[in-house]
Design a protein around this motif. Structure first.
Motif, PDB file in Angstrom:
ATOM      1  N   UNK A  52       0.870  -1.165   0.000  1.00  0.00           N
ATOM      2  CA  UNK A  52       0.000   0.000   0.000  1.00  0.00           C
ATOM      3  C   UNK A  52       0.913   1.223   0.000  1.00  0.00           C
ATOM      4  N   UNK A  53       0.494   2.244  -0.670  1.00  0.00           N
ATOM      5  CA  UNK A  53       1.379   3.397  -0.761  1.00  0.00           C
ATOM      6  C   UNK A  53       0.649   4.700  -0.950  1.00  0.00           C
ATOM      7  N   UNK A  54       1.412   5.768  -0.774  1.00  0.00           N
ATOM      8  CA  UNK A  54       0.934   7.114  -1.023  1.00  0.00           C
ATOM      9  C   UNK A  54       1.791   7.756  -2.103  1.00  0.00           C
ATOM     10  N   UNK A  55       1.149   8.370  -3.053  1.00  0.00           N
ATOM     11  CA  UNK A  55       1.790   9.117  -4.115  1.00  0.00           C
ATOM     12  C   UNK A  55       1.248  10.543  -4.060  1.00  0.00           C
ATOM     13  N   UNK A  56       1.941  11.443  -4.705  1.00  0.00           N
ATOM     14  CA  UNK A  56       1.438  12.816  -4.788  1.00  0.00           C
ATOM     15  C   UNK A  56       1.754  13.410  -6.144  1.00  0.00           C
ATOM     16  N   UNK A  57       0.930  14.373  -6.511  1.00  0.00           N
ATOM     17  CA  UNK A  57       1.110  15.068  -7.774  1.00  0.00           C
ATOM     18  C   UNK A  57       0.853  16.549  -7.568  1.00  0.00           C
ATOM     19  N   UNK A  58       1.894  17.330  -7.776  1.00  0.00           N
ATOM     20  CA  UNK A  58       1.775  18.784  -7.691  1.00  0.00           C
ATOM     21  C   UNK A  58       1.449  19.336  -9.074  1.00  0.00           C
ATOM     22  N   UNK A  59       0.879  20.529  -9.143  1.00  0.00           N
ATOM     23  CA  UNK A  59       0.538  21.115 -10.449  1.00  0.00           C
ATOM     24  C   UNK A  59       1.740  21.179 -11.367  1.00  0.00           C
ATOM     25  N   UNK A  60       1.570  20.691 -12.579  1.00  0.00           N
ATOM     26  CA  UNK A  60       2.636  20.755 -13.566  1.00  0.00           C
ATOM     27  C   UNK A  60       3.732  19.725 -13.389  1.00  0.00           C
TER      28      UNK A  60
END
Length: 120
Positions: free
Chosen positions: A34-42
């Motif tokens: 199980x994991x966490x990812x992130x995406x910032x604008x651009x």
């Protein structure tokens, strides 16, 4: 099908803390990583932290020492404790899980994302 429901995002000042939760539901036989990812604008989506069913963890260098991932296998839930938050942690955070269904099929699922904004 497996659904992942995230909660806990929000607005926090630099230096503050947030705790994200992600609960998996469906015809689940077992969940492996199980994991966490992130995406910032651009920017592209990136791995933040990951935990195996046995509890082994790995973290992005940018969050080591500040974030802690944990999981409750009985509840099919993964958590992300985020401390000493910085403006650069601002992003949409996504939960991810992979495993096996009761039918024997494997699955990989993503949550809908929760916004974390670090700003004064």
């Amino acid at each position: 099908q497996v659904q992942l429901v995230e909660s806990g995002g929000g607005l926090v000042q630099p230096g503050g803390s947030l705790r994200l939760s992600c609960a998996a539901s469906g015809s689940i036989f077992s969940i492996y990583p199980m994991g966490w990812y992130r995406q910032a604008p651009g920017k592209e989506r990136e791995l933040v932290a990951r935990i195996t069913s046995g509890g082994s963890t790995n973290y992005a260098d940018s969050v080591k020492g500040r974030f802690t991932i944990s999981r409750d296998n009985a509840k099919n839930t993964v958590y992300l404790q985020m401390n000493s938050l910085k403006p650069e942690d601002t992003a949409v955070y996504y939960c991810n899980a992979g495993g096996r269904l009761m039918s024997g099929e494997t699955f990989t699922s993503w949550g809908q994302g929760t916004q974390v904004t670090v700003s004064s």
